[in-house]
Motif scaffolding. Structure first.
Motif, short mmCIF file in Angstrom:
data_model
loop_
_atom_site.label_atom_id
_atom_site.label_comp_id
_atom_site.label_asym_id
_atom_site.label_seq_id
_atom_site.Cartn_x
_atom_site.Cartn_y
_atom_site.Cartn_z
N SER A 96 72.71 19.06 -37.22
CA SER A 96 71.68 19.11 -36.18
C SER A 96 72.33 19.28 -34.81
N ILE A 97 71.71 20.12 -34.01
CA ILE A 97 72.22 20.35 -32.65
C ILE A 97 71.10 20.08 -31.66
N LYS A 98 71.31 19.11 -30.80
CA LYS A 98 70.34 18.88 -29.71
C LYS A 98 70.63 19.87 -28.59
N LEU A 99 69.61 20.66 -28.24
CA LEU A 99 69.80 21.71 -27.25
C LEU A 99 68.72 21.59 -26.18
N VAL A 100 69.12 21.72 -24.93
CA VAL A 100 68.16 21.62 -23.83
C VAL A 100 68.13 22.93 -23.05
N LEU A 101 66.93 23.33 -22.61
CA LEU A 101 66.82 24.51 -21.74
C LEU A 101 66.57 24.06 -20.31
N LEU A 102 67.32 24.63 -19.39
CA LEU A 102 67.17 24.31 -17.97
C LEU A 102 67.05 25.60 -17.19
N GLY A 103 66.36 25.56 -16.05
CA GLY A 103 66.23 26.76 -15.24
C GLY A 103 64.95 26.72 -14.44
N TYR B 215 66.94 14.55 -20.79
CA TYR B 215 67.03 15.54 -21.87
C TYR B 215 68.45 16.05 -22.07
N TYR B 216 69.24 16.20 -20.97
CA TYR B 216 70.57 16.78 -21.18
C TYR B 216 71.63 15.72 -21.48
N ARG B 217 71.32 14.44 -21.22
CA ARG B 217 72.35 13.42 -21.35
C ARG B 217 72.95 13.37 -22.76
N ASN B 218 72.12 13.44 -23.80
CA ASN B 218 72.71 13.40 -25.15
C ASN B 218 72.60 14.75 -25.87
N ALA B 219 72.53 15.82 -25.06
CA ALA B 219 72.47 17.16 -25.67
C ALA B 219 73.88 17.66 -25.98
N GLN B 220 74.00 18.40 -27.09
CA GLN B 220 75.30 19.03 -27.42
C GLN B 220 75.39 20.44 -26.87
N ALA B 221 74.22 20.98 -26.50
CA ALA B 221 74.22 22.36 -26.01
C ALA B 221 73.12 22.52 -24.97
N ALA B 222 73.36 23.44 -24.04
CA ALA B 222 72.35 23.71 -23.01
C ALA B 222 72.27 25.21 -22.77
N LEU B 223 71.05 25.71 -22.60
CA LEU B 223 70.85 27.07 -22.09
C LEU B 223 70.44 26.94 -20.63
N VAL B 224 71.23 27.53 -19.75
CA VAL B 224 70.87 27.58 -18.34
C VAL B 224 70.35 28.99 -18.09
N VAL B 225 69.05 29.07 -17.84
CA VAL B 225 68.37 30.37 -17.82
C VAL B 225 68.03 30.78 -16.38
N TYR B 226 68.27 32.07 -16.07
CA TYR B 226 67.77 32.64 -14.82
C TYR B 226 67.10 33.96 -15.15
N ASP B 227 66.43 34.53 -14.12
CA ASP B 227 65.72 35.79 -14.28
C ASP B 227 66.55 36.85 -13.54
N VAL B 228 66.99 37.90 -14.23
CA VAL B 228 67.88 38.90 -13.60
C VAL B 228 67.22 39.61 -12.40
N THR B 229 65.91 39.45 -12.24
CA THR B 229 65.23 40.08 -11.10
C THR B 229 64.98 39.09 -9.95
N LYS B 230 65.45 37.84 -10.11
CA LYS B 230 65.16 36.80 -9.11
C LYS B 230 66.45 36.10 -8.67
N PRO B 231 67.02 36.52 -7.52
CA PRO B 231 68.30 35.94 -7.08
C PRO B 231 68.25 34.43 -6.91
N GLN B 232 67.10 33.92 -6.46
CA GLN B 232 66.98 32.47 -6.26
C GLN B 232 67.18 31.71 -7.58
N SER B 233 66.74 32.33 -8.67
CA SER B 233 66.86 31.65 -9.97
C SER B 233 68.32 31.57 -10.42
N PHE B 234 69.15 32.51 -9.92
CA PHE B 234 70.59 32.46 -10.25
C PHE B 234 71.27 31.35 -9.44
#
Ligand code: GDP
Length: 176
Positions: A7-14, A76-95
């Protein structure tokens, strides 16, 4: 004999509206919706995939991007083994926001957390490359400096979505 399960605990952030829930929907249900309701707080979903004769069960926490929920993210991220940090390629602020998340994860999350930097909505660039507001090279540089996996994706068309999760699965020590 059935495969061993890891099992892999994964969190999405962005930032809000970069496509976090859409990435999860594409991965879990191979589906996409143009008008998704925003996630309130966080949503939990699971999905199993087979990697090298192992079953990997992703336990996915999709967090809300709105600023008013930012203080909940550490839960959510404290005991996560993996994280996706997501941005939108059309939105500089999101990067810019993605850079902050990477920094926060390195300061506060588990030392061996596996982080994938994900530039979403690349389908928009197929119609008009001028819509690109975050250079691929800039994101690659961040990924290299910070030791991140890096993918450009489209939850709309499905481009690279399973690759993100398989890439993470291959980095996690599997049981058995
Ligand atoms: P979240 O707030 O980060 O979870 O973002 P959502 O998944 O709710 O998506 C926000 C909006 O962007 C929705 O209208 C989605 O349909 C749209 N969206 C998400 N992913 C993509 C994508 O890859 N391409 C395009 N063109 N739109 C997307």
């Amino acid at each position: 004999m059935s495969n061993p399960i890891t099992s892999i605990k994964l969190v999405l952030l962005g930032e809000a509206a970069v496509g976090k829930s859409s990435i999860v929907l594409r991965f879990v249900s191979n589906d996409f919706s143009e008008n998704k309701e925003p996630t309130i707080g966080a949503a939990f979903l699971t999905q199993r995939v087979n990697i090298n004769d192992h079953t990997v069960k992703f336990e996915i926490w999709d967090t809300a991007g709105q600023e008013r929920f930012a203080s909940l993210a550490p839960m959510y991220y404290r005991n996560a083994q993996a994280a996706l940090v997501v941005y939108d390629v059309t939105k500089p602020q999101s990067f810019i926001k993605a850079r902050h998340w990477v920094k926060e994860l390195h300061e506060q999350a588990s030392k061996n957390i596996i982080i994938a930097l994900v530039g979403n909505k690349i389908d928009i660039l197929e119609d008009n490359e001028n819509e690109r507001k975050v250079a691929r090279e800039e994101a690659e540089k961040l990924a290299e400096e910070e030791g991140l996996l890096f993918f450009e994706t489209s939850a709309k068309t499905g481009t690279n979505i399973s690759e993100v999760f398989l890439g993470i699965g291959e980095k996690i020590p599997l049981k058995g």
